[in-house]
Design a protein around this motif. Structure first.
Motif, PDB file in Angstrom:
ATOM      1  N   VAL A 149       0.784  -1.252   0.239  1.00  0.00           N
ATOM      2  CA  VAL A 149      -0.022   0.100  -0.086  1.00  0.00           C
ATOM      3  C   VAL A 149       0.832   1.102   0.009  1.00  0.00           C
ATOM      4  CG1 VAL A 149      -1.778   1.269   1.176  1.00  0.00           C
ATOM      5  CG2 VAL A 149      -1.785  -1.217   1.066  1.00  0.00           C
ATOM      6  N   GLY A 150       0.727   2.036  -1.034  1.00  0.00           N
ATOM      7  CA  GLY A 150       1.840   3.327  -1.214  1.00  0.00           C
ATOM      8  C   GLY A 150       1.438   4.158  -2.240  1.00  0.00           C
ATOM      9  N   PRO A 151       1.852   5.298  -2.164  1.00  0.00           N
ATOM     10  CA  PRO A 151       1.618   6.324  -3.234  1.00  0.00           C
ATOM     11  C   PRO A 151       1.565   5.878  -4.649  1.00  0.00           C
ATOM     12  CG  PRO A 151       3.316   6.875  -1.728  1.00  0.00           C
ATOM     13  CD  PRO A 151       3.346   5.616  -1.342  1.00  0.00           C
ATOM     14  N   ALA A 152       0.591   6.177  -5.333  1.00  0.00           N
ATOM     15  CA  ALA A 152       0.202   5.615  -6.760  1.00  0.00           C
ATOM     16  C   ALA A 152       1.310   5.703  -7.657  1.00  0.00           C
ATOM     17  CB  ALA A 152      -0.996   6.463  -7.330  1.00  0.00           C
ATOM     18  N   ARG A 153       2.169   6.986  -7.386  1.00  0.00           N
ATOM     19  CA  ARG A 153       3.183   7.093  -8.387  1.00  0.00           C
ATOM     20  C   ARG A 153       4.348   6.159  -8.407  1.00  0.00           C
ATOM     21  NH1 ARG A 153       6.699  12.546  -6.597  1.00  0.00           N
ATOM     22  NH2 ARG A 153       7.729  11.606  -8.015  1.00  0.00           N
ATOM     23  N   PHE A 154       4.276   5.296  -7.384  1.00  0.00           N
ATOM     24  CA  PHE A 154       5.240   4.123  -7.235  1.00  0.00           C
ATOM     25  C   PHE A 154       4.975   2.964  -7.778  1.00  0.00           C
ATOM     26  CE2 PHE A 154       6.771   7.019  -3.399  1.00  0.00           C
ATOM     27  CZ  PHE A 154       7.551   7.752  -4.222  1.00  0.00           C
ATOM     28  N   GLU A 175      -2.174  11.185  -0.181  1.00  0.00           N
ATOM     29  CA  GLU A 175      -1.210  10.573   0.985  1.00  0.00           C
ATOM     30  C   GLU A 175      -1.656  11.371   2.362  1.00  0.00           C
ATOM     31  OE1 GLU A 175       2.810  10.154   0.000  1.00  0.00           O
ATOM     32  OE2 GLU A 175       2.387  10.692  -2.117  1.00  0.00           O
ATOM     33  N   ASP A 176      -2.165  12.385   2.443  1.00  0.00           N
ATOM     34  CA  ASP A 176      -2.712  12.888   3.643  1.00  0.00           C
ATOM     35  C   ASP A 176      -4.175  12.443   4.190  1.00  0.00           C
ATOM     36  OD1 ASP A 176      -0.623  14.736   3.971  1.00  0.00           O
ATOM     37  OD2 ASP A 176      -1.386  16.117   2.555  1.00  0.00           O
ATOM     38  N   ASP A 177      -4.597  11.571   3.447  1.00  0.00           N
ATOM     39  CA  ASP A 177      -6.094  11.029   3.722  1.00  0.00           C
ATOM     40  C   ASP A 177      -5.854   9.681   4.383  1.00  0.00           C
ATOM     41  OD1 ASP A 177      -8.650   9.674   3.840  1.00  0.00           O
ATOM     42  OD2 ASP A 177      -9.034  10.469   1.738  1.00  0.00           O
ATOM     43  N   VAL A 178      -6.027   9.801   5.840  1.00  0.00           N
ATOM     44  CA  VAL A 178      -5.580   8.627   6.790  1.00  0.00           C
ATOM     45  C   VAL A 178      -6.615   7.597   6.491  1.00  0.00           C
ATOM     46  CG1 VAL A 178      -5.689   7.984   9.241  1.00  0.00           C
ATOM     47  CG2 VAL A 178      -4.394   9.908   8.367  1.00  0.00           C
ATOM     48  N   ASP A 179      -7.880   8.070   6.366  1.00  0.00           N
ATOM     49  CA  ASP A 179      -9.041   7.191   6.210  1.00  0.00           C
ATOM     50  C   ASP A 179      -8.822   6.110   4.810  1.00  0.00           C
ATOM     51  OD1 ASP A 179     -10.397   7.984   8.403  1.00  0.00           O
ATOM     52  OD2 ASP A 179     -11.849   9.472   7.297  1.00  0.00           O
ATOM     53  N   GLU A 180      -8.281   6.630   3.614  1.00  0.00           N
ATOM     54  CA  GLU A 180      -7.929   6.254   2.656  1.00  0.00           C
ATOM     55  C   GLU A 180      -6.952   4.871   2.953  1.00  0.00           C
ATOM     56  OE1 GLU A 180      -6.452   6.367  -2.142  1.00  0.00           O
ATOM     57  OE2 GLU A 180      -6.353   8.049  -0.862  1.00  0.00           O
ATOM     58  N   ARG A 181      -5.819   5.440   3.619  1.00  0.00           N
ATOM     59  CA  ARG A 181      -4.716   4.480   3.827  1.00  0.00           C
ATOM     60  C   ARG A 181      -5.320   3.528   4.760  1.00  0.00           C
ATOM     61  NH1 ARG A 181       0.928   6.366   3.312  1.00  0.00           N
ATOM     62  NH2 ARG A 181       0.177   8.211   3.459  1.00  0.00           N
ATOM     63  N   VAL A 182      -5.850   3.683   5.890  1.00  0.00           N
ATOM     64  CA  VAL A 182      -6.332   2.610   6.787  1.00  0.00           C
ATOM     65  C   VAL A 182      -7.328   1.720   6.213  1.00  0.00           C
ATOM     66  CG1 VAL A 182      -7.747   2.245   8.864  1.00  0.00           C
ATOM     67  CG2 VAL A 182      -5.922   3.992   8.546  1.00  0.00           C
ATOM     68  N   ASP A 183      -8.131   2.317   5.232  1.00  0.00           N
ATOM     69  CA  ASP A 183      -9.488   1.473   4.684  1.00  0.00           C
ATOM     70  C   ASP A 183      -8.420   0.340   3.641  1.00  0.00           C
ATOM     71  OD1 ASP A 183     -12.259   0.738   3.886  1.00  0.00           O
ATOM     72  OD2 ASP A 183     -11.289   1.465   2.001  1.00  0.00           O
TER      73      ASP A 183
END
Length: 375
Positions: A149-154, A175-183
């Motif tokens: 799970v990481g930045p789309a550009r990578f 990348e600042d969206d905690v909810d997206e990362r956690v989900d």
């Protein structure tokens, strides 16, 4: 000169980032207890916080109560040089720099040019740079569900394809969206009965480079990271083990502790190529003895100058394969204290405040924290 190399997980002594995925793999594959003092689990989430060195974190533990309450596992260091591309390659491949060949932020590629291992500028085919199966691929082949799970550009970056290949890549668009990362992390962790989910967070390192790790902005971002960790612990399924580590620490370099190679005592004489980064320079030359003597005379106690073959023989990069030896400098300039070696040929580096790459405790030690999620 000596440095702890990757070795059997059951052996005593210091451990490095190269041991991390194999340690979790022992438990995931039912081969015995996890190494490094990690709790046993059938689902791990590995959060890599770029630039969160152990000494940096410990100074500000009072701002990160969730991280400070996690279980402290085996002492862990990165390998040499203490920089992102090398460390992520150690994690992804489960082996030492001398074998995976990602020798630093920039280094001499097989083409003879200086390549950038993060942007992949001047880089050869990723599977030429790093041809060995990764530790992630080995787990996938053994039936473990592995996600990244990481930045789309990578998603298709050269470094991902070279050293971090194997997992299903799950892109993060904000990348600042905690909810997206956690989900997305929770769903990835649930995608298999036995799973490893690797999560990459880079913003703390970015702030440290731009403003320094002792800045108010760095402290504020550390609190954000702590909140991210708390959200993961709240949402991951019971029994999942969250593991938190980093790729390196950071030193703030004062403006008057920057040596400009173009201005100092003929440092570039007989130098064919200068690479690495300000706190760990790879110097490529056909005259290593002369260049090493000149650099040591000019820099004095601001840096340790080492003949590359001597560093390789001492095991600084682990066992170095014949195919990767040319990537490591013929001479190494390893800065001491808070000094840096700069060049006008790399102007972006001139803007940095926080730096890393060298062998100081602050740069080399990384945290290894774990907690069993309770849901």
């Amino acid at each position: 000169m000596s440095f702890a190399l990757a070795s059997d997980l059951t052996s005593p002594g210091p451990k490095t980032l190269s041991h991390l995925v194999p340690a979790m793999g022992r438990a995931l594959l039912g081969e015995g207890p996890a190494g490094l003092g990690l709790p046993d689990a059938t689902r791990y989430v590995l959060l890599l916080v770029d630039g969160m060195g152990r000494d940096n974190l410990e100074q500000f533990y009072h701002l990160a109560p969730i991280l400070s309450d996690m279980q402290k596992c085996h002492d862990l260091t990165c390998q040499v040089p203490s920089t992102t591309a090398t460390s992520l390659s150690c994690i992804g491949t489960g082996t030492v720099p001398g074998r995976h060949g990602v020798a630093g932020y920039t280094f001499r590629a097989p083409s003879g040019r200086a390549m950038n291992a993060l942007s992949w500028a001047n880089g050869d085919d990723p599977e030429i740079i790093q041809p060995h199966p990764t530790a992630f691929e080995a787990l996938v082949a053994a039936g473990v569900t592995v996600s990244s799970v990481g930045p789309a550009r990578f998603q298709r970056s050269g470094l991902t394809r070279a050293s971090l290949r194997g997992p299903q890549f799950i892109p993060i668009h904000d990348e600042d969206d905690v909810d997206e990362r956690v989900d997305k992390t929770v769903r990835a962790s649930r995608s298999g009965d036995v799973s490893l989910t690797y999560v990459y967070e880079r913003s703390l390192d970015h702030v440290g480079h731009g403003e320094g790790w002792q800045s108010s902005a760095w402290r504020s971002r550390l609190m954000w990271v702590d909140n991210l960790v708390g959200a993961l612990l709240d949402e991951l399924d019971p029994g999942t083990v969250l593991v938190v580590t980093a790729d390196h620490g950071m030193i703030d370099v004062p403006g008057d502790h920057r040596v400009m190679v173009e201005d100092e005592g003929g440092l570039l004489a007989d130098v064919d190529l200068l690479a690495g980064e300000p706190r760990f320079r790879h110097i490529y030359t056909r005259h290593p003895d002369d260049v090493a003597q000149r650099w040591q005379r000019v820099l004095g106690d601001r840096a340790q100058i080492v003949i590359g073959d001597h560093a390789v023989a001492a095991g600084l990069f682990g066992r170095v394969d014949a195919s990767t030896r040319s990537r490591f400098g013929d001479v190494l300039a390893i800065t001491r204290s808070d000094w840096a070696i700069m060049s006008r040929a790399t102007p972006k580096e001139l803007t940095l405040v926080g730096m890393h790459g060298s062998l100081t405790r602050c740069e080399m030690r990384v945290p290894l924290l774990a907690q069993i999620c309770e849901g």
